[in-house]
Design a protein around this motif. Structure first.
Motif, PDB file in Angstrom:
ATOM      1  N   PRO A 175       0.722  -1.204   0.048  1.00  0.00           N
ATOM      2  CA  PRO A 175      -0.066   0.022   0.159  1.00  0.00           C
ATOM      3  C   PRO A 175       0.691   1.396   0.038  1.00  0.00           C
ATOM      4  O   PRO A 175       1.887   1.289   0.567  1.00  0.00           O
ATOM      5  CB  PRO A 175      -0.726  -0.166   1.319  1.00  0.00           C
ATOM      6  CG  PRO A 175      -0.523  -1.482   1.647  1.00  0.00           C
ATOM      7  CD  PRO A 175       0.412  -1.919   1.303  1.00  0.00           C
ATOM      8  N   ASN A 176       0.482   2.352  -0.790  1.00  0.00           N
ATOM      9  CA  ASN A 176       0.927   3.478  -0.708  1.00  0.00           C
ATOM     10  C   ASN A 176      -0.116   4.645  -0.822  1.00  0.00           C
ATOM     11  O   ASN A 176      -0.553   4.931  -2.031  1.00  0.00           O
ATOM     12  CB  ASN A 176       2.005   3.592  -1.859  1.00  0.00           C
ATOM     13  CG  ASN A 176       2.763   5.008  -1.786  1.00  0.00           C
ATOM     14  OD1 ASN A 176       2.452   6.048  -1.487  1.00  0.00           O
ATOM     15  ND2 ASN A 176       4.009   5.034  -2.092  1.00  0.00           N
ATOM     16  N   ALA A 177      -0.575   5.202   0.156  1.00  0.00           N
ATOM     17  CA  ALA A 177      -1.855   6.099   0.019  1.00  0.00           C
ATOM     18  C   ALA A 177      -1.685   6.858  -0.709  1.00  0.00           C
ATOM     19  O   ALA A 177      -2.673   7.585  -1.652  1.00  0.00           O
ATOM     20  CB  ALA A 177      -2.479   6.438   1.486  1.00  0.00           C
ATOM     21  N   TYR A 207      -8.410   2.558   1.752  1.00  0.00           N
ATOM     22  CA  TYR A 207      -7.901   3.550   2.569  1.00  0.00           C
ATOM     23  C   TYR A 207      -8.963   4.339   3.587  1.00  0.00           C
ATOM     24  O   TYR A 207      -8.607   5.249   4.410  1.00  0.00           O
ATOM     25  CB  TYR A 207      -7.160   4.616   1.848  1.00  0.00           C
ATOM     26  CG  TYR A 207      -5.864   4.003   0.869  1.00  0.00           C
ATOM     27  CD1 TYR A 207      -4.792   3.846   1.774  1.00  0.00           C
ATOM     28  CD2 TYR A 207      -5.911   3.901  -0.363  1.00  0.00           C
ATOM     29  CE1 TYR A 207      -3.671   3.010   1.131  1.00  0.00           C
ATOM     30  CE2 TYR A 207      -4.832   3.256  -1.045  1.00  0.00           C
ATOM     31  CZ  TYR A 207      -3.902   2.794  -0.320  1.00  0.00           C
ATOM     32  OH  TYR A 207      -2.705   2.294  -0.898  1.00  0.00           O
ATOM     33  N   THR A 219       0.514   6.400   7.738  1.00  0.00           N
ATOM     34  CA  THR A 219       0.871   5.072   8.196  1.00  0.00           C
ATOM     35  C   THR A 219      -0.471   4.192   8.296  1.00  0.00           C
ATOM     36  O   THR A 219      -0.593   3.000   8.271  1.00  0.00           O
ATOM     37  CB  THR A 219       1.877   5.061   9.411  1.00  0.00           C
ATOM     38  OG1 THR A 219       3.016   5.797   9.010  1.00  0.00           O
ATOM     39  CG2 THR A 219       2.358   3.572   9.754  1.00  0.00           C
ATOM     40  N   ASN A 233      -2.023   3.016   5.582  1.00  0.00           N
ATOM     41  CA  ASN A 233      -1.413   1.978   4.878  1.00  0.00           C
ATOM     42  C   ASN A 233      -1.637   0.565   5.478  1.00  0.00           C
ATOM     43  O   ASN A 233      -1.625  -0.294   4.870  1.00  0.00           O
ATOM     44  CB  ASN A 233       0.157   2.300   4.586  1.00  0.00           C
ATOM     45  CG  ASN A 233       0.395   3.492   3.365  1.00  0.00           C
ATOM     46  OD1 ASN A 233      -0.614   3.765   2.565  1.00  0.00           O
ATOM     47  ND2 ASN A 233       1.390   4.299   3.686  1.00  0.00           N
TER      48      ASN A 233
END
Length: 216
Positions: free
Chosen positions: A109-111, A133, A150, A153
């Motif tokens: 994940p990488n919002a 998210y 954080t 993610n």
């Protein structure tokens, strides 16, 4: 005895050169100093706002410059979740994106990067992003509290995982955290309420104890 009229003026007017009112010497000066402090704090907040906007501009610019492989990796992550968890990937284009994505390094994940795909118009299935998210893409880009990113993610990592599963408490804690993140003061100002920091910390602690290996 006759006193000079200047000498009979209310002693509350001046005292040792300081402005006074009644029996409270210096009260107006104290208020003025407090007001000056408020103005100074407001100036600091404006400066922080400007710095954050500059940071956000730089962040978006960096995302615009993502390489083709990096964009493929981000699309792969979203489309794999869409196919495996929501069972809504039913067209050839999704399959092609997933297949192309395998050429890139496998990504978690990488919002922020995923939000950019939507804000920049590369994707339009916002409901998929919200499943991962908990927020809309633009709401994520407005967050100025790193532990919150954080937390987003971590949730996306668990909900998209084939190997991990969160407990009911895990998802309830995340829902409470998202509720506070959606409050106007979190998206419109740079003041972070203690209720949000507490909810974020609570979720992060919950994630350590309420996530387990999937059985079967």
């Amino acid at each position: 005895m006759v006193h000079n009229s200047a000498e009979t003026k209310d002693s509350s007017i001046t005292a040792r050169g300081e402005l006074c009112v009644g029996n409270r010497p210096g009260s107006w000066i104290d208020r003025l100093r407090a007001l000056e402090d408020d103005v100074a704090k407001l100036g600091e907040e404006v400066a922080l706002n400007g710095a954050r906007l500059t940071e956000l501009d730089d962040q978006v610019l960096a995302l615009v410059l993502l390489s083709k492989e990096e964009r493929q990796a981000r699309n792969q992550f979203i489309d794999t979740f869409k196919r495996d968890k929501l069972d809504t990937s039913n067209n050839d284009s999704d399959g092609e994106i997933i297949q192309e994505g395998y050429m890139a390094a496998e990504e978690g994940p990488n919002a922020i990067a995923d939000a950019a795909l939507y804000v920049l118009g590369e994707r339009s299935d916002v409901y998929i992003f919200e499943e991962l998210y908990g927020l809309e893409p633009l709401q994520v880009l407005r967050i100025n509290y790193e532990p919150a990113i954080t937390a987003l993610n971590i949730h996306a990592g668990v909900i998209s995982s084939q190997d991990k599963v969160g407990s009911e408490k895990f998802y309830e804690s995340f829902a409470e955290f998202i509720k506070l993140l959606k409050a106007p003061e979190c998206g419109e100002s740079f003041w972070i309420p203690s209720s949000l920091t507490d909810a974020c910390e609570s979720f992060l602690l919950c994630a350590k104890d309420e996530v387990s290996d999937r059985v079967g």
